[in-house]
Design a protein around this motif. Sequence first.
Motif, PDB file in Angstrom:
ATOM      1  N   ARG A  52       0.818  -1.208   0.000  1.00 28.72           N
ATOM      2  CA  ARG A  52       0.000   0.000   0.000  1.00 28.72           C
ATOM      3  C   ARG A  52       0.856   1.264   0.000  1.00 28.72           C
ATOM      4  O   ARG A  52       0.459   2.292  -0.534  1.00 28.72           O
ATOM      5  CB  ARG A  52      -0.946  -0.005   1.203  1.00 28.72           C
ATOM      6  CG  ARG A  52      -1.948   1.133   1.203  1.00 28.72           C
ATOM      7  CD  ARG A  52      -3.030   0.931   2.231  1.00 28.72           C
ATOM      8  NE  ARG A  52      -3.993   2.018   2.200  1.00 28.72           N
ATOM      9  CZ  ARG A  52      -4.997   2.089   1.335  1.00 28.72           C
ATOM     10  NH1 ARG A  52      -5.178   1.137   0.450  1.00 28.72           N
ATOM     11  NH2 ARG A  52      -5.837   3.105   1.374  1.00 28.72           N
ATOM     12  N   GLY A  53       2.029   1.142   0.566  1.00 27.41           N
ATOM     13  CA  GLY A  53       2.918   2.293   0.612  1.00 27.41           C
ATOM     14  C   GLY A  53       3.700   2.508  -0.669  1.00 27.41           C
ATOM     15  O   GLY A  53       4.440   3.493  -0.780  1.00 27.41           O
ATOM     16  N   GLY A  54       3.545   1.589  -1.609  1.00 25.30           N
ATOM     17  CA  GLY A  54       4.227   1.754  -2.894  1.00 25.30           C
ATOM     18  C   GLY A  54       5.547   1.025  -3.007  1.00 25.30           C
ATOM     19  O   GLY A  54       6.233   1.128  -4.031  1.00 25.30           O
ATOM     20  N   ASN A  55       5.924   0.278  -1.979  1.00 25.71           N
ATOM     21  CA  ASN A  55       7.166  -0.486  -2.050  1.00 25.71           C
ATOM     22  C   ASN A  55       6.933  -1.734  -2.897  1.00 25.71           C
ATOM     23  O   ASN A  55       5.963  -2.469  -2.685  1.00 25.71           O
ATOM     24  CB  ASN A  55       7.625  -0.882  -0.649  1.00 25.71           C
ATOM     25  CG  ASN A  55       7.941   0.328   0.195  1.00 25.71           C
ATOM     26  OD1 ASN A  55       8.675   1.214  -0.236  1.00 25.71           O
ATOM     27  ND2 ASN A  55       7.381   0.397   1.394  1.00 25.71           N
ATOM     28  N   SER A  56       7.831  -1.963  -3.834  1.00 25.20           N
ATOM     29  CA  SER A  56       7.638  -3.071  -4.771  1.00 25.20           C
ATOM     30  C   SER A  56       8.830  -4.021  -4.770  1.00 25.20           C
ATOM     31  O   SER A  56       9.930  -3.667  -4.341  1.00 25.20           O
ATOM     32  CB  SER A  56       7.418  -2.532  -6.184  1.00 25.20           C
ATOM     33  OG  SER A  56       8.516  -1.742  -6.592  1.00 25.20           O
ATOM     34  N   LYS A  57       8.575  -5.220  -5.246  1.00 23.28           N
ATOM     35  CA  LYS A  57       9.643  -6.192  -5.436  1.00 23.28           C
ATOM     36  C   LYS A  57       9.357  -6.954  -6.713  1.00 23.28           C
ATOM     37  O   LYS A  57       8.198  -7.076  -7.129  1.00 23.28           O
ATOM     38  CB  LYS A  57       9.756  -7.138  -4.252  1.00 23.28           C
ATOM     39  CG  LYS A  57       8.509  -7.926  -3.926  1.00 23.28           C
ATOM     40  CD  LYS A  57       8.711  -8.748  -2.668  1.00 23.28           C
ATOM     41  CE  LYS A  57       7.432  -9.496  -2.289  1.00 23.28           C
ATOM     42  NZ  LYS A  57       7.574 -10.245  -1.016  1.00 23.28           N
ATOM     43  N   TYR A  58      10.440  -7.435  -7.333  1.00 25.69           N
ATOM     44  CA  TYR A  58      10.337  -8.093  -8.625  1.00 25.69           C
ATOM     45  C   TYR A  58      11.144  -9.390  -8.645  1.00 25.69           C
ATOM     46  O   TYR A  58      12.174  -9.506  -7.958  1.00 25.69           O
ATOM     47  CB  TYR A  58      10.886  -7.189  -9.732  1.00 25.69           C
ATOM     48  CG  TYR A  58      10.133  -5.907  -9.932  1.00 25.69           C
ATOM     49  CD1 TYR A  58      10.460  -4.759  -9.216  1.00 25.69           C
ATOM     50  CD2 TYR A  58       9.089  -5.834 -10.852  1.00 25.69           C
ATOM     51  CE1 TYR A  58       9.760  -3.577  -9.403  1.00 25.69           C
ATOM     52  CE2 TYR A  58       8.383  -4.658 -11.057  1.00 25.69           C
ATOM     53  CZ  TYR A  58       8.727  -3.536 -10.328  1.00 25.69           C
ATOM     54  OH  TYR A  58       8.032  -2.364 -10.521  1.00 25.69           O
ATOM     55  N   ALA A  59      10.692 -10.298  -9.465  1.00 21.73           N
ATOM     56  CA  ALA A  59      11.515 -11.468  -9.758  1.00 21.73           C
ATOM     57  C   ALA A  59      12.741 -11.000 -10.531  1.00 21.73           C
ATOM     58  O   ALA A  59      12.656 -10.058 -11.336  1.00 21.73           O
ATOM     59  CB  ALA A  59      10.728 -12.472 -10.591  1.00 21.73           C
ATOM     60  N   ASP A  60      13.866 -11.639 -10.300  1.00 17.05           N
ATOM     61  CA  ASP A  60      15.097 -11.240 -10.997  1.00 17.05           C
ATOM     62  C   ASP A  60      14.928 -11.284 -12.509  1.00 17.05           C
ATOM     63  O   ASP A  60      15.497 -10.464 -13.231  1.00 17.05           O
ATOM     64  CB  ASP A  60      16.252 -12.155 -10.579  1.00 17.05           C
ATOM     65  CG  ASP A  60      16.725 -11.892  -9.158  1.00 17.05           C
ATOM     66  OD1 ASP A  60      17.409 -12.767  -8.594  1.00 17.05           O
ATOM     67  OD2 ASP A  60      16.407 -10.818  -8.603  1.00 17.05           O
ATOM     68  N   SER A  61      14.137 -12.219 -12.984  1.00 19.39           N
ATOM     69  CA  SER A  61      13.990 -12.412 -14.422  1.00 19.39           C
ATOM     70  C   SER A  61      13.251 -11.272 -15.117  1.00 19.39           C
ATOM     71  O   SER A  61      13.317 -11.154 -16.349  1.00 19.39           O
ATOM     72  CB  SER A  61      13.266 -13.730 -14.700  1.00 19.39           C
ATOM     73  OG  SER A  61      11.986 -13.725 -14.092  1.00 19.39           O
ATOM     74  N   VAL A  62      12.563 -10.432 -14.350  1.00 21.36           N
ATOM     75  CA  VAL A  62      11.798  -9.346 -14.983  1.00 21.36           C
ATOM     76  C   VAL A  62      12.296  -7.963 -14.598  1.00 21.36           C
ATOM     77  O   VAL A  62      11.794  -6.957 -15.119  1.00 21.36           O
ATOM     78  CB  VAL A  62      10.291  -9.464 -14.658  1.00 21.36           C
ATOM     79  CG1 VAL A  62       9.767 -10.847 -15.010  1.00 21.36           C
ATOM     80  CG2 VAL A  62      10.007  -9.122 -13.197  1.00 21.36           C
TER      81      VAL A  62
END
Length: 120
Positions: A52-62
Amino acid sequence: VQLQASGGGLVQPGGSLTLSCAASGSIVVIAAMGWYRQAPGKERELVADINRGGNSKYADSVKGRFSISRDNAKNTVYLQMNSLKPEDTAVYYCNARIWPQGLSGNREYWGKGTLVTVSS
């Protein structure tokens, strides 16, 4: 509570697609929203997630190719996918951790998958 995803389709390698997912129903708060994917013969994996605060995480592949964002006012999450590769071909599932009205704490919800096919 329901999650409605849209935006999948067929795209050529190097192309772009945007997925969107809207949450509806009796919602107190949406803690996080994200996308998972499952390719044929593989396990479901996290693609990207945003709280909700806008913190994101991604898979290394993307990383560097995909971007996740959300509109809290619309209870909607977006996944902008650029420089798509054939290995991105999968069914993409929207996921959300939501505190529904009438219950205590967050519950996990899944949308129906949307197929993304990257092929020439």
